[in-house]
Design a protein around this motif. Sequence first.
Motif, PDB file in Angstrom:
ATOM      1  N   SER A   1     -37.912 -32.853  -5.655  1.00 24.11           N
ATOM      2  CA  SER A   1     -37.702 -34.118  -6.374  1.00 24.11           C
ATOM      3  C   SER A   1     -36.589 -34.959  -5.754  1.00 24.11           C
ATOM      4  CB  SER A   1     -37.378 -33.831  -7.842  1.00 24.11           C
ATOM      5  OG  SER A   1     -36.164 -33.124  -7.942  1.00 24.11           O
ATOM      6  N   GLY A   2     -35.923 -34.439  -4.707  1.00 28.32           N
ATOM      7  CA  GLY A   2     -34.862 -35.187  -4.042  1.00 28.32           C
ATOM      8  C   GLY A   2     -33.467 -34.915  -4.574  1.00 28.32           C
ATOM      9  N   LYS A   3     -33.353 -34.063  -5.584  1.00 27.22           N
ATOM     10  CA  LYS A   3     -32.038 -33.731  -6.141  1.00 27.22           C
ATOM     11  C   LYS A   3     -31.379 -32.647  -5.303  1.00 27.22           C
ATOM     12  CE  LYS A   3     -33.281 -35.049 -10.803  1.00 27.22           C
ATOM     13  NZ  LYS A   3     -33.399 -34.631 -12.183  1.00 27.22           N
ATOM     14  N   PHE A   4     -30.047 -32.556  -5.413  1.00 25.19           N
ATOM     15  CA  PHE A   4     -29.277 -31.620  -4.604  1.00 25.19           C
ATOM     16  C   PHE A   4     -28.663 -30.521  -5.454  1.00 25.19           C
ATOM     17  CE2 PHE A   4     -29.327 -35.576  -2.221  1.00 25.19           C
ATOM     18  CZ  PHE A   4     -29.725 -35.125  -0.975  1.00 25.19           C
ATOM     19  N   TYR A   5     -28.483 -29.371  -4.823  1.00 25.92           N
ATOM     20  CA  TYR A   5     -27.833 -28.216  -5.455  1.00 25.92           C
ATOM     21  C   TYR A   5     -26.781 -27.696  -4.494  1.00 25.92           C
ATOM     22  CZ  TYR A   5     -27.066 -23.505  -7.192  1.00 25.92           C
ATOM     23  OH  TYR A   5     -26.487 -22.355  -7.646  1.00 25.92           O
ATOM     24  N   ILE A   6     -25.574 -27.472  -4.984  1.00 24.26           N
ATOM     25  CA  ILE A   6     -24.478 -26.929  -4.184  1.00 24.26           C
ATOM     26  C   ILE A   6     -24.222 -25.513  -4.661  1.00 24.26           C
ATOM     27  CG2 ILE A   6     -22.047 -27.152  -3.574  1.00 24.26           C
ATOM     28  CD1 ILE A   6     -22.343 -30.171  -4.187  1.00 24.26           C
ATOM     29  N   GLY A   7     -24.117 -24.581  -3.720  1.00 21.35           N
ATOM     30  CA  GLY A   7     -23.869 -23.191  -4.084  1.00 21.35           C
ATOM     31  C   GLY A   7     -23.066 -22.472  -3.017  1.00 21.35           C
ATOM     32  N   SER A   8     -22.686 -21.238  -3.309  1.00 15.87           N
ATOM     33  CA  SER A   8     -21.970 -20.401  -2.343  1.00 15.87           C
ATOM     34  C   SER A   8     -22.483 -18.970  -2.464  1.00 15.87           C
ATOM     35  CB  SER A   8     -20.464 -20.460  -2.582  1.00 15.87           C
ATOM     36  OG  SER A   8     -20.138 -19.991  -3.863  1.00 15.87           O
ATOM     37  N   THR A   9     -22.388 -18.234  -1.366  1.00 16.84           N
ATOM     38  CA  THR A   9     -22.904 -16.872  -1.336  1.00 16.84           C
ATOM     39  C   THR A   9     -22.265 -16.102  -0.199  1.00 16.84           C
ATOM     40  OG1 THR A   9     -24.920 -15.551  -1.258  1.00 16.84           O
ATOM     41  CG2 THR A   9     -24.859 -17.483   0.140  1.00 16.84           C
ATOM     42  N   ASP A  10     -22.458 -14.788  -0.210  1.00 20.24           N
ATOM     43  CA  ASP A  10     -22.016 -13.957   0.910  1.00 20.24           C
ATOM     44  C   ASP A  10     -23.191 -13.584   1.814  1.00 20.24           C
ATOM     45  OD1 ASP A  10     -23.246 -12.298  -0.885  1.00 20.24           O
ATOM     46  OD2 ASP A  10     -21.801 -10.680  -0.697  1.00 20.24           O
TER      47      ASP A  10
ATOM     48  N   ARG B   1     -30.000 -15.374  -0.381  1.00 21.49           N
ATOM     49  CA  ARG B   1     -29.859 -16.345  -1.453  1.00 21.49           C
ATOM     50  C   ARG B   1     -30.928 -17.437  -1.355  1.00 21.49           C
ATOM     51  NH1 ARG B   1     -29.118 -16.933  -6.444  1.00 21.49           N
ATOM     52  NH2 ARG B   1     -27.829 -18.649  -7.103  1.00 21.49           N
ATOM     53  N   LEU B   2     -31.266 -17.859  -0.133  1.00 22.78           N
ATOM     54  CA  LEU B   2     -32.317 -18.866   0.037  1.00 22.78           C
ATOM     55  C   LEU B   2     -33.663 -18.333  -0.438  1.00 22.78           C
ATOM     56  CD1 LEU B   2     -31.436 -20.453   3.483  1.00 22.78           C
ATOM     57  CD2 LEU B   2     -31.248 -21.495   1.225  1.00 22.78           C
ATOM     58  N   LEU B   3     -33.967 -17.092  -0.103  1.00 23.31           N
ATOM     59  CA  LEU B   3     -35.203 -16.482  -0.593  1.00 23.31           C
ATOM     60  C   LEU B   3     -35.216 -16.427  -2.116  1.00 23.31           C
ATOM     61  CD1 LEU B   3     -35.666 -13.563   1.958  1.00 23.31           C
ATOM     62  CD2 LEU B   3     -37.029 -15.653   1.764  1.00 23.31           C
ATOM     63  N   HIS B   4     -34.061 -16.127  -2.703  1.00 21.08           N
ATOM     64  CA  HIS B   4     -33.910 -16.074  -4.154  1.00 21.08           C
ATOM     65  C   HIS B   4     -34.231 -17.443  -4.775  1.00 21.08           C
ATOM     66  CE1 HIS B   4     -32.147 -14.113  -7.714  1.00 21.08           C
ATOM     67  NE2 HIS B   4     -31.655 -15.295  -7.998  1.00 21.08           N
ATOM     68  N   HIS B   5     -33.667 -18.503  -4.188  1.00 23.97           N
ATOM     69  CA  HIS B   5     -33.930 -19.859  -4.691  1.00 23.97           C
ATOM     70  C   HIS B   5     -35.396 -20.234  -4.518  1.00 23.97           C
ATOM     71  CE1 HIS B   5     -29.945 -21.200  -5.786  1.00 23.97           C
ATOM     72  NE2 HIS B   5     -29.448 -20.879  -4.599  1.00 23.97           N
TER      73      HIS B   5
ATOM     74  N   THR C   1     -32.034 -24.068  -9.705  1.00 25.37           N
ATOM     75  CA  THR C   1     -32.875 -24.728  -8.707  1.00 25.37           C
ATOM     76  C   THR C   1     -34.328 -24.811  -9.161  1.00 25.37           C
ATOM     77  OG1 THR C   1     -32.998 -22.625  -7.520  1.00 25.37           O
ATOM     78  CG2 THR C   1     -31.464 -24.251  -6.691  1.00 25.37           C
ATOM     79  N   LYS C   2     -34.762 -23.891  -9.979  1.00 24.25           N
ATOM     80  CA  LYS C   2     -36.127 -23.952 -10.519  1.00 24.25           C
ATOM     81  C   LYS C   2     -36.283 -25.205 -11.381  1.00 24.25           C
ATOM     82  CE  LYS C   2     -39.481 -21.054 -12.901  1.00 24.25           C
ATOM     83  NZ  LYS C   2     -39.665 -19.798 -13.612  1.00 24.25           N
ATOM     84  N   ARG C   3     -35.236 -25.541 -12.114  1.00 21.48           N
ATOM     85  CA  ARG C   3     -35.245 -26.725 -12.968  1.00 21.48           C
ATOM     86  C   ARG C   3     -35.309 -28.011 -12.131  1.00 21.48           C
ATOM     87  NH1 ARG C   3     -31.147 -25.330 -15.918  1.00 21.48           N
ATOM     88  NH2 ARG C   3     -29.608 -26.138 -14.499  1.00 21.48           N
ATOM     89  N   LEU C   4     -34.690 -27.996 -10.937  1.00 17.80           N
ATOM     90  CA  LEU C   4     -34.707 -29.174 -10.071  1.00 17.80           C
ATOM     91  C   LEU C   4     -36.075 -29.424  -9.465  1.00 17.80           C
ATOM     92  CD1 LEU C   4     -31.369 -28.753  -8.090  1.00 17.80           C
ATOM     93  CD2 LEU C   4     -31.814 -30.252 -10.023  1.00 17.80           C
ATOM     94  N   GLY C   5     -36.834 -28.364  -9.271  1.00 16.79           N
ATOM     95  CA  GLY C   5     -38.165 -28.477  -8.693  1.00 16.79           C
ATOM     96  C   GLY C   5     -38.272 -27.729  -7.385  1.00 16.79           C
ATOM     97  N   LEU C   6     -39.313 -26.953  -7.282  1.00 16.78           N
ATOM     98  CA  LEU C   6     -39.554 -26.183  -6.067  1.00 16.78           C
ATOM     99  C   LEU C   6     -40.551 -26.934  -5.191  1.00 16.78           C
ATOM    100  CD1 LEU C   6     -39.855 -22.624  -7.618  1.00 16.78           C
ATOM    101  CD2 LEU C   6     -37.906 -23.594  -6.411  1.00 16.78           C
ATOM    102  N   PRO C   7     -40.551 -26.775  -3.905  1.00 19.31           N
ATOM    103  CA  PRO C   7     -39.679 -25.916  -3.102  1.00 19.31           C
ATOM    104  C   PRO C   7     -38.338 -26.589  -2.826  1.00 19.31           C
ATOM    105  CG  PRO C   7     -41.226 -27.024  -1.677  1.00 19.31           C
ATOM    106  CD  PRO C   7     -41.568 -27.433  -3.094  1.00 19.31           C
ATOM    107  N   VAL C   8     -37.391 -25.782  -2.382  1.00 14.62           N
ATOM    108  CA  VAL C   8     -36.088 -26.291  -1.980  1.00 14.62           C
ATOM    109  C   VAL C   8     -35.904 -26.026  -0.492  1.00 14.62           C
ATOM    110  CG1 VAL C   8     -35.008 -26.020  -4.234  1.00 14.62           C
ATOM    111  CG2 VAL C   8     -34.953 -24.129  -2.631  1.00 14.62           C
TER     112      VAL C   8
END
Length: 108
Positions: A39-48, A53-57, A65-72
């Motif tokens: 949908s063009g919205k952004f998500y900021i996150g951090s991970t080790d 984490r990308l596969l998780h999203h 991120t599911k609420r923002l719309g998949l795929p990301v």
Amino acid sequence: ICLFKQVKQPRHSRGWFLVRVQAGALQSMGTVYILQSASGKFYIGSTDNLSRRLLHHQAGYSPSTKRLGLPVKLVISKNYTSLSEARCVERLLKSWKNSSKAFAYLSR
């Protein structure tokens, strides 16, 4: 300095619990990343572990991120020396509420 780490309880019990960990034991690098949803919205996150984490999203396991719309898709990422440093940068970027400032900060 002691930190807390979330770990899964043994198989016979449910949920998660916190254990004390010496600061020296948590030497993992941290990464701050920005994702863009369909949908063009952004998500900021951090991970080790960015690839995990990308596969998780992308699988839709993360409600935010599911609420923002998949795929990301990954727009930008930057590594830091520790996960705690990455979390501090994540909080700073989220406080700005402006994705262009966040891009500029991670690009420098």
